[in-house]
Design a protein around this motif. Structure first.
Motif, short mmCIF file in Angstrom:
data_model
loop_
_atom_site.label_atom_id
_atom_site.label_comp_id
_atom_site.label_asym_id
_atom_site.label_seq_id
_atom_site.Cartn_x
_atom_site.Cartn_y
_atom_site.Cartn_z
N TRP A 16 0.82 -1.21 0.00
CA TRP A 16 0.00 0.00 0.00
C TRP A 16 0.86 1.26 0.00
CZ3 TRP A 16 -4.91 0.63 -1.09
CH2 TRP A 16 -5.53 1.84 -0.78
N SER A 17 2.01 1.22 0.68
CA SER A 17 2.88 2.40 0.75
C SER A 17 3.63 2.66 -0.55
CB SER A 17 3.87 2.25 1.90
OG SER A 17 4.71 1.13 1.67
N ILE A 21 -1.70 6.63 -6.40
CA ILE A 21 -3.09 6.92 -6.03
C ILE A 21 -4.08 6.17 -6.92
CG2 ILE A 21 -3.13 8.95 -7.53
CD1 ILE A 21 -4.94 8.45 -4.14
N ASN A 22 -3.75 5.96 -8.21
CA ASN A 22 -4.67 5.23 -9.10
C ASN A 22 -4.86 3.79 -8.66
OD1 ASN A 22 -5.04 7.49 -10.75
ND2 ASN A 22 -3.22 7.02 -11.97
N PHE A 29 -12.13 0.50 -4.82
CA PHE A 29 -13.33 0.14 -5.58
C PHE A 29 -13.57 -1.36 -5.56
CE2 PHE A 29 -15.10 -1.31 -9.64
CZ PHE A 29 -16.33 -0.68 -9.59
N LEU A 30 -12.51 -2.14 -5.78
CA LEU A 30 -12.67 -3.59 -5.75
C LEU A 30 -13.08 -4.08 -4.38
CD1 LEU A 30 -9.65 -4.79 -7.92
CD2 LEU A 30 -12.06 -4.81 -8.52
#
Length: 538
Positions: A16-17, A21-22, A29-30
């Motif tokens: 995650w880090s 941003i996309n 969303f998933l």
């Protein structure tokens, strides 16, 4: 197990880090999509299937049934403005039996003879009489409601006051309102049975003074005078004619239904009946069968004397007292006669015939058969006519069903036509629309849950299968300290190329290949080396 989850969380945090941003928006969303899918699966898998417990309930019965379901803590749905109650399908029959044991649901608000369970000392004779007829109406309503095809019944009885003069006394009357499940479900025999049931329960009430209507306003039975008036005769004749026509229609439809299926034939019968009442008395004799029944023989014998014709004629000879004639002048005579009288008997036949009322004079049958359809190679629907042999078979079936008699002028017509599609009422369209909407909603939920489950599985497999390690590039401005720090973290025999050096060749190329192999085979160890190296760069 705890170490496994810690490791997964740590790897996800590192992932995650590092993503932009996309990628983060995509993951969010998933995750939302998968959560909705999982919740849909849980909802539709735990949702019970409901079925109709009772329909067309009045407000009092619906309230009683609802109270019972609340006490038993059973899930239910109320529809159709409180007239329909639904419960889980697997409990419908057991709940119906339990409700029946408690006398629920109550049909209508009829009160029976339980009205006299609580007596009142101050009740007048008039009130008792009113309560009696009220109780009789309620009991009759309950009895009629037990007949198959009748959902509810109301009975109204009118008993006039007794008159001191017989000619002024009026007859008792009654009217019955029936709520039928389908129009025309009762035949003439059942209607006559209901009239006789009510008439036998009320003193002084005659069956011909009872009128019956259904919930569509159709007059099933109307009162008649019973004195053989023209109106009564016409009413009975029309009723008999309809009964005969309905009988033959059912016979033909039952035969055609087995061959064509339901709703593929329309049958109409016109019966002309003879209602003339004729009495005939016939006497016939057989002259060849004459026999002597009695014979009488009469015999007669007589004897006497007669005077001869002697002496002078005249008055003197005939004067009384002139008996001086001699005995010698008289003659003896005798006669005999036999009479035979015979009495003959001839065979005689006397026949008394009363012609039956309602004898069929002529029958006319009209039958329409739905035309078949076929689809050609291009997908167009075209009519498919039956052969003349098939139509002749259908006509023969109809003739046999009605007892076709050509001598009395019977006619049978069987035609094949294309039936028009009936217009669906707005209420039925609304119900079909709601059913379709419910079907598509359930289908969309199921598809959403299935897609969510598939995406969740693939996402989990791809996440646990490989953790992406970004390629690390040492900038040309790197110092010797960086190289030493990295080399110290590397296993023995592996070197890091100097900053700004050319492409490794020979031994250096082999070493870099070794480093790449270690990173691919041991990504976790390589990640630790990179961390140690980055922590030393200040």
């Amino acid at each position: 197990m705890g170490e496994f989850f810690k490791r997964v969380l740590r790897l996800f945090g590192e992932y995650w880090s590092k993503v932009d941003i996309n990628h983060k928006l995509t993951v969010i969303f998933l995750g939302t999509f998968l959560t909705i899918g999982a919740l849909s699966i849980i909802y539709y898998s735990s949702k019970p299937a409901f079925g109709v417990l009772y329909g067309s309930l009045d407000s009092d019965s619906a309230a009683s049934v609802k109270e019972f379901l609340d006490d038993e803590k059973i899930l239910y749905k109320i529809k159709d403005g409180g007239r329909t109650i639904e419960i889980p399908k697997d409990k419908i029959y057991s709940i119906r039996l339990s409700l029946a044991g408690k006398g629920l649901p109550k049909k209508g608000k009829a009160v029976g003879f339980e009205i006299f369970d609580k007596s009142s000392l101050g009740m007048t004779e008039f009130v008792q009489k009113i309560n009696y007829y009220r109780a009789a109406q309620g009991e009759l309503s309950r009895t009629i409601e037990s007949i198959e095809g009748i959902d509810a019944a109301r009975v109204h009885i009118v008993v006039p006051e007794e008159s001191i003069f017989k000619e002024d006394q009026k007859d008792a009357t009654a009217s019955i309102a029936l709520q039928l499940r389908s129009q025309g479900i009762l035949d003439s025999t059942q209607i006559a049975g209901i009239r006789q049931l009510v008439a036998s329960s009320i003193e002084g009430l005659k069956a011909n003074n009872i009128s019956i209507i259904d919930n569509w306003g159709n007059m099933l039975a109307q009162p008649t005078s019973g004195d053989g008036s023209v109106g009564d005769i016409a009413s009975s004749q029309i009723g008999l004619q309809k009964s005969v026509e309905k009988h033959y229609v059912r016979k033909i439809e039952s035969l055609l239904r087995g061959v064509l299926g339901n709703n593929n034939a329309v049958v109409r019968i016109d019966a002309m009946l003879n209602f003339d009442k004729v009495e005939k008395t016939l006497e016939s004799y057989d002259p060849e069968s004459a026999v002597v029944r009695q014979e009488t023989i009469t015999s007669e014998n007589s004897k006497g004397k007669t005077a001869s014709g002697e002496g002078p004629p005249g008055v003197q000879a005939n004067i009384r007292g002139n008996e001086g004639a001699s005995e010698s002048s008289k003659q003896e005579s005798s006669t005999s006669r036999e009479v035979i009288k015979n009495t003959y008997e001839i065979d005689k036949t006397i026949s008394h015939t009363i012609q039956g009322v309602g004898e069929i004079k002529r029958l006319t049958a009209s039958v329409f058969i739905r035309q078949r359809k076929e689809t050609d190679e291009e997908g167009n629907i075209k009519p498919l006519a039956r052969s003349a042999e098939d139509m002749a078979v259908f006509e023969e079936i109809v003739k046999n069903a009605v007892g076709f008699n050509e001598e009395r002028g019977d006619r049978v017509s069987v035609k094949e036509i294309a039936f028009s599609v009936p217009e669906i009422p707005s209420a039925v369209k609304a119900l079909e629309g709601a059913a379709k909407k419910n079907f598509y909603t359930n289908l969309a939920g199921a598809l959403l849950a299935g897609i969510g489950a598939i995406v969740l599985v693939f996402f989990a497999i791809s996440f646990f299968k490989k953790v992406k390690v970004e390629e690390i590039t040492i900038s040309p401005a790197g110092t010797a300290f960086q190289k030493a720090q990295m080399t110290a973290s590397m296993p023995a025999g592996i070197r890091v190329p100097a900053a700004g050096a050319a492409e490794p060749v020979g031994e250096d190329a082999g070493v870099e290949i070794q480093v790449s192999d270690i990173v691919e085979r041991q990504p976790e160890d390589a990640s630790l080396v990179v961390k140690n190296w980055m922590s030393g760069v200040k």
